[in-house]
Enzyme design. Structure first.
Site, PDB file in Angstrom:
ATOM      1  N   HIS A 182       0.821  -1.210   0.000  1.00 40.94           N
ATOM      2  CA  HIS A 182       0.000   0.000   0.000  1.00 40.94           C
ATOM      3  C   HIS A 182       0.857   1.263   0.000  1.00 40.94           C
ATOM      4  O   HIS A 182       0.414   2.322   0.458  1.00 40.94           O
ATOM      5  CB  HIS A 182      -0.998  -0.001   1.161  1.00 40.94           C
ATOM      6  CG  HIS A 182      -1.929  -1.173   1.125  1.00 40.94           C
ATOM      7  ND1 HIS A 182      -2.862  -1.344   0.119  1.00 40.94           N
ATOM      8  CD2 HIS A 182      -2.042  -2.255   1.940  1.00 40.94           C
ATOM      9  CE1 HIS A 182      -3.519  -2.477   0.335  1.00 40.94           C
ATOM     10  NE2 HIS A 182      -3.045  -3.051   1.414  1.00 40.94           N
ATOM     11  N   ASP A 187       4.443  -1.029  -4.440  1.00 38.89           N
ATOM     12  CA  ASP A 187       3.521  -1.886  -5.198  1.00 38.89           C
ATOM     13  C   ASP A 187       3.771  -1.790  -6.702  1.00 38.89           C
ATOM     14  O   ASP A 187       3.657  -2.789  -7.425  1.00 38.89           O
ATOM     15  CB  ASP A 187       2.073  -1.513  -4.883  1.00 38.89           C
ATOM     16  CG  ASP A 187       1.644  -1.964  -3.489  1.00 38.89           C
ATOM     17  OD1 ASP A 187       2.442  -2.646  -2.815  1.00 38.89           O
ATOM     18  OD2 ASP A 187       0.522  -1.633  -3.076  1.00 38.89           O
TER      19      ASP A 187
END
Length: 223
Positions: A182, A187
């Site tokens: 997150h 990511d």
């Protein structure tokens, strides 16, 4: 038909599309009313042997647009404090100008026609990027396809039977620290490596360039 002389190029591999990995962190699920708070963009390159690799990267923390809804549960998940001066956040306009500039340079260098978003659960990232583009009146300069994407969640479901990013990375042999999840930059990096791994594995297994002999007629209809 694919030109056999030039199959090991991004242009040939993805039908003129230039794949660009995008990951966003937001203040909710609605691209129209929730804020885009962080975005990471990673371009890809193909070496002379046709293997896909990570190329350039941009990362921005974004100031929420006026009137944006900031949902506490979303901020708790991505651990973002929109008001923190330590974010060194820029406006959506400032971020998009730099992202689009980098992508346009890549499209030209690779002789592609248009960029295509690569993301995990791509419709989410695509919707927020397009909404920010509309808010900042950058539609004409937007290099990305308006609806086509490469979704690594779908591709991972096909290849590994896994759709969660951390699980897909685990099956692909990619180290994934859930404590760093997150974060748009983290990511995006993992999504980029995952996409390259999937594309390169397909090539290694003999799936690219495509050979009709790999399947029989109506193979998908066999009972």
């Amino acid at each position: 038909m694919i030109d056999p002389v030039n199959i090991d190029t991004l242009k040939a591999r993805f039908r003129g599309f230039y794949p660009v990995v995008i990951d966003v962190e937001t203040s909710g699920l609605n691209a129209s009313t929730n804020a885009l708070l962080e975005i990471a963009t990673i371009t890809l390159k193909m070496n002379e042997d046709g293997w896909l690799h990570v190329d350039n990267m941009l990362h921005f923390h974004i100031k929420s647009f006026p009137g944006a809804i900031l949902q506490p549960e979303a901020l708790a998940l991505n651990k973002i404090n929109p008001n923190s001066p330590l974010r060194f956040a820029v406006t959506e306009q400032e971020a998009l100008v730099e992202i689009f500039k980098m992508v346009h340079v890549g499209i030209k260098a690779q002789q592609c026609n248009k960029a295509i978003i690569v993301a995990h659960n791509a419709s989410f990232d695509h919707s927020f990027l397009m909404a920010a583009t509309e808010r900042t009146n950058n539609i004409q300069d937007n290099p990305f396809h308006p609806f086509v994407t490469f979704d690594t969640a779908a591709l991972s479901g096909l290849v590994f039977g896994q759709t969660v990013l951390s699980k897909a990375c685990e099956y692909a042999g990619i180290i994934f620290d859930k404590n760093k999840a997150h974060s748009a930059l983290y990511d995006a990096e993992k999504t980029a490596i995952l996409f390259c791994t999937l594309v390169n594995a397909w090539k290694k297994l003999g799936g690219w360039p495509w050979k009709p002999s790999l399947i029989t007629n109506n193979e998908g209809y066999h009972k």
